[in-house]
Design a protein around this motif. Structure first.
Motif, short mmCIF file in Angstrom:
data_model
loop_
_atom_site.label_atom_id
_atom_site.label_comp_id
_atom_site.label_asym_id
_atom_site.label_seq_id
_atom_site.Cartn_x
_atom_site.Cartn_y
_atom_site.Cartn_z
N LEU A 20 0.83 -1.21 0.00
CA LEU A 20 0.00 0.00 0.00
C LEU A 20 0.87 1.26 0.00
N LEU A 21 1.87 1.28 0.86
CA LEU A 21 2.78 2.44 0.89
C LEU A 21 3.52 2.58 -0.43
N ALA A 23 2.43 1.64 -3.40
CA ALA A 23 1.48 2.11 -4.40
C ALA A 23 1.23 3.61 -4.26
N ILE A 24 1.04 4.06 -3.03
CA ILE A 24 0.80 5.49 -2.79
C ILE A 24 2.02 6.31 -3.20
N THR A 25 3.19 5.84 -2.81
CA THR A 25 4.44 6.53 -3.15
C THR A 25 4.63 6.57 -4.66
N SER A 26 4.38 5.45 -5.33
CA SER A 26 4.52 5.40 -6.79
C SER A 26 3.58 6.38 -7.47
N LEU A 27 2.36 6.47 -6.98
CA LEU A 27 1.39 7.40 -7.55
C LEU A 27 1.86 8.85 -7.38
N VAL A 28 2.31 9.19 -6.18
CA VAL A 28 2.79 10.56 -5.92
C VAL A 28 3.99 10.89 -6.81
N PHE A 29 4.97 9.98 -6.87
CA PHE A 29 6.15 10.26 -7.68
C PHE A 29 5.85 10.27 -9.18
N SER A 30 4.88 9.48 -9.61
CA SER A 30 4.53 9.52 -11.03
C SER A 30 3.91 10.87 -11.39
N PHE A 31 3.09 11.42 -10.48
CA PHE A 31 2.55 12.76 -10.71
C PHE A 31 3.65 13.81 -10.71
N ILE A 32 4.57 13.70 -9.77
CA ILE A 32 5.69 14.66 -9.71
C ILE A 32 6.50 14.60 -10.99
#
Length: 132
Positions: A20-21, A23-32
């Motif tokens: 879960l962490l 996935a959340i981190t990947s989503l944030v960094f993909s947006f960045i």
């Protein structure tokens, strides 16, 4: 002795926490990376630090849930996480871990073990009883 059901549930909680962490981190960094001029190489260290934090948190949750033998719970969580990634990489991409990846996943397992020990100690372990 920790019972098998509690052991399995604790490890499952730990592994789910890690993913879960991640996935959340990947989503944030993909947006960045998508919406800014930031390059992946400039945040590689931050991603590595967050990866270690995620594995530590998974071990911590696992140890807190299991309440005993945190190093075994955390180690099992780290090994299961590493095995899942290895299977994904091997079955999905046809490659095994490189030496660098093997070192990383060994360190991830040790980090999960430390999280498990701390999780047991913070949760109070099996000897602490609830007062009514």
């Amino acid at each position: 002795m920790i019972e098998a059901k509690n052991f399995g549930v604790s490890v499952l909680y730990g592994v789910i926490t890690i993913f879960l962490l991640a996935a959340i981190t990947s989503l944030v960094f993909s947006f960045i990376l998508s919406f800014t001029n930031t390059q992946e190489k400039s945040i590689r260290l931050l991603i590595t630090i967050i990866s270690f934090f995620s594995v530590f948190a998974g071990g911590f949750i696992c140890g807190g849930k299991g309440r005993q033998k945190g190093w075994v719970l955390g180690g099992t969580t780290g090994l299961l996480y590493s095995l899942i990634i290895l299977l994904y990489q091997y079955l999905g991409h046809g490659s095994l871990f490189t030496l660098e990846q093997l070192i990383y996943y060994t360190c991830y397992t040790l980090t999960a073990m430390m999280g498990g020990v701390l999780g047991v100690n913070i949760a109070g372990g099996p000897t602490q009883q609830q007062h009514h």
